[in-house]
Design an enzyme around this catalytic site. Structure first.
Site, PDB file in Angstrom:
ATOM      1  N   SER A 103      -5.625 -25.856  31.562  1.00  0.00           N
ATOM      2  CA  SER A 103      -6.125 -26.957  30.738  1.00  0.00           C
ATOM      3  C   SER A 103      -7.612 -27.170  30.940  1.00  0.00           C
ATOM      4  O   SER A 103      -8.229 -27.928  30.200  1.00  0.00           O
ATOM      5  CB  SER A 103      -5.380 -28.253  31.083  1.00  0.00           C
ATOM      6  OG  SER A 103      -5.626 -28.604  32.436  1.00  0.00           O
ATOM      7  N   GLU A 136      -3.455 -25.060  22.097  1.00  0.00           N
ATOM      8  CA  GLU A 136      -4.814 -24.553  21.955  1.00  0.00           C
ATOM      9  C   GLU A 136      -4.794 -23.072  22.326  1.00  0.00           C
ATOM     10  O   GLU A 136      -4.403 -22.719  23.435  1.00  0.00           O
ATOM     11  CB  GLU A 136      -5.773 -25.294  22.891  1.00  0.00           C
ATOM     12  CG  GLU A 136      -5.986 -26.743  22.510  1.00  0.00           C
ATOM     13  CD  GLU A 136      -6.860 -27.491  23.505  1.00  0.00           C
ATOM     14  OE1 GLU A 136      -7.696 -28.280  23.070  1.00  0.00           O
ATOM     15  OE2 GLU A 136      -6.695 -27.279  24.737  1.00  0.00           O
ATOM     16  N   ASN A 174      -9.193 -31.905  25.743  1.00  0.00           N
ATOM     17  CA  ASN A 174      -9.742 -32.510  26.956  1.00  0.00           C
ATOM     18  C   ASN A 174     -11.240 -32.776  26.841  1.00  0.00           C
ATOM     19  O   ASN A 174     -11.755 -33.727  27.422  1.00  0.00           O
ATOM     20  CB  ASN A 174      -9.441 -31.640  28.176  1.00  0.00           C
ATOM     21  CG  ASN A 174      -7.982 -31.717  28.560  1.00  0.00           C
ATOM     22  OD1 ASN A 174      -7.301 -32.698  28.284  1.00  0.00           O
ATOM     23  ND2 ASN A 174      -7.486 -30.666  29.187  1.00  0.00           N
TER      24      ASN A 174
END
Length: 186
Positions: A103, A136, A174
């Protein structure tokens, strides 16, 4: 959650964890989850059994030698991820796509030192994976466009909403969310 999603989409899944028995325990927990979904009428018993039948826990990572896709979902530690992918490169065939569920770590950094960095791509799922639609698909500097496109298409086949992203800090979600978290903390 990633194994569940792939298996529910009809793919055979080999599940490995370094901790002895963890993959077997994960499958048992998934069976319990499916029992709950069957009881609520959200899944048929046949579909639950078929999905569970497509998940095979591995006792050794060497059992992954013939896979076409290896998805890593380990601790967010660059050295650990690099070590795992180097180990996988020695096990899997040249056709195998390597995907990281990171991430926050640059895909380019994870690919650094691999013999074939072009086959490494980010496949960032959000938790809980079976419920969250977004994936993603993150390309590092060396990720081959065909690899990213194949993972984008696969994610769509798995019922996900895939988006292409570059390996920039935080990717898309993020990168946008972090300033909101910081503002809240301030």
């Amino acid at each position: 959650g990633i194994a569940q999603t792939a298996a529910q989409a009809g793919h055979a899944v080999l599940l490995f964890d370094m901790r002895e028995g963890a993959a077997r325990d994960a499958k048992a927990k998934l069976a319990s989850t499916f029992d709950g979904l069957v009881a609520k009428g959200k899944l048929t018993a046949d579909a639950a059994q078929a999905t569970l039948g497509r998940i095979e826990p591995l006792a050794s990572i060497d059992g992954a030698a013939n896979v076409g896709l290896a998805v890593e979902a380990i601790v967010e530690n660059l050295d650990a991820k690099r070590a795992l992918f180097k180990q996988l490169e020695a096990i899997v065939g040249a056709h195998c796509v390597l995907a990281t569920n990171t991430s926050s770590i640059a895909v380019t950094a994870i690919a650094n030192g691999l013999a074939h960095p072009g086959r490494l791509v980010g496949m960032h799922f959000f938790n809980p994976v079976p419920l969250m639609k977004l994936v993603e698909v993150v390309s590092g500097l060396h990720t081959e466009p065909a690899v990213a496109d194949a993972i984008f298409e696969l994610s769509t086949q798995w019922g996900k909403t895939a988006v292409h992203a570059k390996s920039t800090p935080g990717f898309i979600v993020n990168r946008i969310a972090r300033p909101f978290y910081a503002e809240t903390l301030a």
